[in-house]
Design an enzyme around this catalytic site. Structure first.
Site, PDB file in Angstrom:
ATOM      1  CB  THR A   1      -1.169   0.047   1.488  1.00  0.00           C
ATOM      2  OG1 THR A   1      -1.619  -1.193   1.464  1.00  0.00           O
ATOM      3  CG2 THR A   1      -1.771   1.205   1.356  1.00  0.00           C
TER       4      THR A   1
ATOM      5  NE  ARG B   1      -8.775  -7.924   1.289  1.00  0.00           N
ATOM      6  CZ  ARG B   1      -7.732  -7.077   1.591  1.00  0.00           C
ATOM      7  NH1 ARG B   1      -7.255  -6.417   0.572  1.00  0.00           N
ATOM      8  NH2 ARG B   1      -7.092  -6.830   2.543  1.00  0.00           N
TER       9      ARG B   1
ATOM     10  CG  ASP C   1      -6.565  -1.078   5.901  1.00  0.00           C
ATOM     11  OD1 ASP C   1      -6.125  -1.926   4.938  1.00  0.00           O
ATOM     12  OD2 ASP C   1      -5.785  -0.111   6.398  1.00  0.00           O
TER      13      ASP C   1
ATOM     14  N   GLY D   1      -0.933  -2.778   5.657  1.00  0.00           N
ATOM     15  CA  GLY D   1      -0.858  -4.087   6.284  1.00  0.00           C
ATOM     16  C   GLY D   1      -2.130  -5.174   5.989  1.00  0.00           C
TER      17      GLY D   1
ATOM     18  N   GLY E   1      -5.424  -5.744   5.715  1.00  0.00           N
ATOM     19  CA  GLY E   1      -6.599  -4.829   5.797  1.00  0.00           C
ATOM     20  C   GLY E   1      -7.821  -5.462   6.769  1.00  0.00           C
TER      21      GLY E   1
END
Length: 320
Positions: A186, A214, A217, A238, A240
């Protein structure tokens, strides 16, 4: 006595001017199994150079009086255009061999925010997220709806082949063979401008070999992205699902706002006392309204860096 008052007044004015000139910026490029053993020397230099360029872009805007939302947008656009990172051009593939990208931006001054998720034809998802924030009454748009909105907003659209990189495709094949999912990847940016405003932005290509549809976060306000002038600005990276369940970004901000915790203490509590015991792995970058910055992670490494008004600049990949 008059001289004493004048001196005190001058010091007060100087202090106020110095406070107004404070700015800072922090970035991340993903957290995960990033170690000297897994990342060669030449590759390390490439990542450091890219992070340095990203910081320079954002810092140039902030030190010249630009606003924090412009700084985080420009930085994320640069990282999205760089195939080294799992966002934009370098996004990973789903189990069906497609790209589904997410992004979010939030302004701490007004709590306005915008996000897109599951898009595969918008060159820079962060620009679409900002358009959602500024040109719509929505907060989050997904899939086809997000793409249609991006077109009407005049953003650059691309064929899905634009997102193909050999590195990401090979990662998918390895993941399928090993039946594992890579959980890191990310890009994010948080910033404080000289006007005292905060902003946060996050963009991702998701998880290699993830189930189609899917959403993690990154585009979820309060989970992977959050900004509030009363506390801090946060961008996460990380696994999510954990960051969503524990509303990580908002939880850090709440500790700062309601319990008056120092930023580093708040980040440490959520990352190490809340997430780590349940297996939530990743990293958090944050900046508060006073310019304090934190970059913490519970994985072997995280691509990260920060720069502030006092001239300090740090770029790191591995654990100290």
């Amino acid at each position: 006595m008059k001289k004493v008052y004048l001196l005190a007044f001058a010091l007060l004015i100087a202090s106020a001017l110095n406070a107004q000139e404070k700015w800072g910026i922090a970035i991340h490029g993903g957290a995960g199994n990033i170690t000297p053993k897994n990342l060669s020397g030449p590759d390390s230099l490439k990542y450091k150079s890219a992070l340095d360029s990203a910081l320079s872009i954002g810092s140039s805007i902030l030190k010249n009086g630009g606003n924090c939302e412009d700084a985080v947008t420009k930085v994320i656009c640069y990282l999205e255009d760089n195939p080294l990172f799992n966002a934009g051009k370098g996004s990973v593939f789903t189990s069906e061999g497609k790209n589904e990208l997410d992004a979010c931006i939030m302004k701490g001054e007004t709590l306005e925010s915008g996000a897109v998720a599951g898009v595969g034809d918008i060159k820079n998802p962060i620009l679409a997220a900002r358009a959602v924030m500024e040109k719509s009454s929505s907060v989050l748009l997904t899939g086809i709806g997000a793409s249609r909105f991006a077109r009407t907003a005049g953003l650059e659209m691309v064929d899905s082949s634009y997102f193909f990189t050999k590195k990401s495709w090979e990662s998918l094949q390895k993941a399928k063979t090993a039946e594992i999912k890579e959980k890191h990847g990310t890009v994010g940016c948080v910033a404080l401008d000289i006007h005292g405003n905060l902003a946060a932005a996050t963009s991702t290509g998701g998880m290699t070999n993830k189930r189609p549809g899917r959403i993690g976060d990154s585009p979820i306000v309060g989970a992977g992205t959050y900004a509030d002038n009363r506390s801090c600005a946060i961008s996460c990276t990380g696994h999510g699902e954990f960051f969503i369940r524990y509303t990580v970004a908002r939880s850090v901000a709440a500790l700062v706002e309601y319990r008056a915790m120092d930023l580093d203490e708040a980040v440490r509590q959520i990352l190490w006392e809340t997430l780590d015991p349940v297996g939530g792995k990743g990293g958090i970058i944050a900046i508060d309204r006073n310019g304090n910055m934190v970059m913490d992670f519970n994985t072997p490494g995280m691509f990260r860096g920060y720069q502030s008004f006092n001239g300090k600049k740090i770029i790191e990949l591995f654990k100290p």
